[in-house]
Design a protein around this motif. Structure first.
Motif, PDB file in Angstrom:
ATOM      1  N   ARG A  19     -29.176   7.987   6.721  1.00 40.84           N
ATOM      2  CA  ARG A  19     -29.713   8.525   7.980  1.00 40.84           C
ATOM      3  C   ARG A  19     -28.633   9.290   8.723  1.00 40.84           C
ATOM      4  O   ARG A  19     -27.477   8.940   8.687  1.00 40.84           O
ATOM      5  CB  ARG A  19     -30.248   7.414   8.854  1.00 40.84           C
ATOM      6  N   GLY A  20     -29.075  10.318   9.409  1.00 40.99           N
ATOM      7  CA  GLY A  20     -28.166  11.108  10.232  1.00 40.99           C
ATOM      8  C   GLY A  20     -28.014  10.484  11.599  1.00 40.99           C
ATOM      9  O   GLY A  20     -28.420   9.345  11.842  1.00 40.99           O
ATOM     10  N   GLU A  21     -27.453  11.259  12.503  1.00 41.52           N
ATOM     11  CA  GLU A  21     -27.186  10.762  13.855  1.00 41.52           C
ATOM     12  C   GLU A  21     -28.452  10.356  14.599  1.00 41.52           C
ATOM     13  O   GLU A  21     -28.448   9.434  15.397  1.00 41.52           O
ATOM     14  CB  GLU A  21     -26.444  11.828  14.657  1.00 41.52           C
ATOM     15  N   SER A  22     -29.562  11.038  14.370  1.00 43.40           N
ATOM     16  CA  SER A  22     -30.767  10.760  15.161  1.00 43.40           C
ATOM     17  C   SER A  22     -31.609   9.624  14.600  1.00 43.40           C
ATOM     18  O   SER A  22     -32.611   9.254  15.194  1.00 43.40           O
ATOM     19  CB  SER A  22     -31.613  12.027  15.281  1.00 43.40           C
ATOM     20  N   GLU A  23     -31.204   9.059  13.477  1.00 42.24           N
ATOM     21  CA  GLU A  23     -31.886   7.905  12.884  1.00 42.24           C
ATOM     22  C   GLU A  23     -33.331   8.144  12.478  1.00 42.24           C
ATOM     23  O   GLU A  23     -34.078   7.201  12.275  1.00 42.24           O
ATOM     24  CB  GLU A  23     -31.830   6.681  13.824  1.00 42.24           C
ATOM     25  N   ASN A  24     -33.773   9.395  12.350  1.00 39.80           N
ATOM     26  CA  ASN A  24     -35.126   9.625  11.853  1.00 39.80           C
ATOM     27  C   ASN A  24     -35.047  10.221  10.452  1.00 39.80           C
ATOM     28  O   ASN A  24     -33.985  10.640   9.998  1.00 39.80           O
ATOM     29  CB  ASN A  24     -35.940  10.513  12.803  1.00 39.80           C
ATOM     30  N   GLU A  26     -36.099  12.951   9.296  1.00 42.46           N
ATOM     31  CA  GLU A  26     -35.779  14.379   9.281  1.00 42.46           C
ATOM     32  C   GLU A  26     -34.282  14.628   9.163  1.00 42.46           C
ATOM     33  O   GLU A  26     -33.856  15.658   8.664  1.00 42.46           O
ATOM     34  CB  GLU A  26     -36.324  15.068  10.537  1.00 42.46           C
ATOM     35  N   SER A  27     -33.466  13.691   9.642  1.00 48.47           N
ATOM     36  CA  SER A  27     -32.016  13.883   9.602  1.00 48.47           C
ATOM     37  C   SER A  27     -31.370  13.193   8.403  1.00 48.47           C
ATOM     38  O   SER A  27     -30.158  13.256   8.220  1.00 48.47           O
ATOM     39  CB  SER A  27     -31.384  13.370  10.895  1.00 48.47           C
ATOM     40  N   THR A  76     -35.307   6.806   2.788  1.00 49.58           N
ATOM     41  CA  THR A  76     -34.345   6.329   3.774  1.00 49.58           C
ATOM     42  C   THR A  76     -34.294   4.810   3.670  1.00 49.58           C
ATOM     43  O   THR A  76     -35.258   4.166   3.242  1.00 49.58           O
ATOM     44  CB  THR A  76     -34.750   6.747   5.198  1.00 49.58           C
ATOM     45  N   THR A 117     -32.199  17.272   1.800  1.00 58.82           N
ATOM     46  CA  THR A 117     -32.745  16.787   3.062  1.00 58.82           C
ATOM     47  C   THR A 117     -34.222  17.165   3.122  1.00 58.82           C
ATOM     48  O   THR A 117     -34.708  17.944   2.304  1.00 58.82           O
ATOM     49  CB  THR A 117     -32.021  17.424   4.257  1.00 58.82           C
ATOM     50  N   LYS A 119     -35.480  19.036   5.310  1.00 54.59           N
ATOM     51  CA  LYS A 119     -35.524  20.459   5.655  1.00 54.59           C
ATOM     52  C   LYS A 119     -35.196  21.363   4.462  1.00 54.59           C
ATOM     53  O   LYS A 119     -35.920  22.316   4.194  1.00 54.59           O
ATOM     54  CB  LYS A 119     -34.556  20.747   6.803  1.00 54.59           C
TER      55      LYS A 119
END
Length: 167
Positions: A19-24, A26-27, A76, A117, A119
């Motif tokens: 997971r990316g910084e935003s924890e969703n 999409e990231s 994820t 990702t 995206k």
């Protein structure tokens, strides 16, 4: 997954996305590593030895939208619910599409690595669609490929190795 009625094997390699910084979702990102490369090479070797060679004379039961049979599912990390019947959230990607993504400029990182990702994969197969495609035999192996995979599964079970099979 094995569609017994249509003798279609759909082999899915699960990969964890961080997971990316935003924890969703999409990231979330998946970075192919050496293990991924070995697994992809095994799939490619299988396909080189047992090419998908559909002919109309094989009949309608052998027809597939995709006869390759190899998929990746990028997921994820989630807290598993032991008795849940729902599929893990994630992206289903056919092997050949992943190979295309791995040479596409959209997946190149600043230091030469690759990352996948939501995206940059641009499109994927959802849980619902994947389940329907497998259930209805629109994806999966056929013919000699199906026979060979069945042999591999039987040999693995005979050797006491773990095999996860869904019908």
């Amino acid at each position: 997954y094995w569609n017994e009625a249509l003798d279609a094997w759909t082999l899915t390699q699960y990969k964890s996305m961080e997971r990316g910084e935003s924890e969703n979702q999409e990231s979330a990102v998946y970075r192919p590593d050496a293990t991924f490369a070995k697994e992809l090479e095994r799939m490619q070797r299988f396909r080189a030895d047992y090419p998908d060679a559909f002919r109309t004379a094989d009949g309608s039961a052998a027809y597939r939208l995709d006869g390759d049979g190899f998929f990746f599912k990028l997921c994820t990390r989630v807290q598993l619910e032991v008795l849940s019947e729902s599929l893990l959230p994630g992206l289903y990607l056919p092997r050949e599409y992943v190979e295309t993504l791995l040479v596409d400029s959209t997946t190149a990182g600043p230091r030469g690595g690759r990352s996948l990702t939501v995206k940059n994969t641009q499109r994927h197969i959802s849980n619902t669609l994947f389940a329907e495609l497998v259930r209805d035999g629109w994806v999966g192996t056929r013919g000699e490929s199906s026979s060979r995979i069945a042999e591999i599964v039987r040999a693995s079970l005979k050797e006491g190795r773990a095999v996860v099979l869904a019908r």
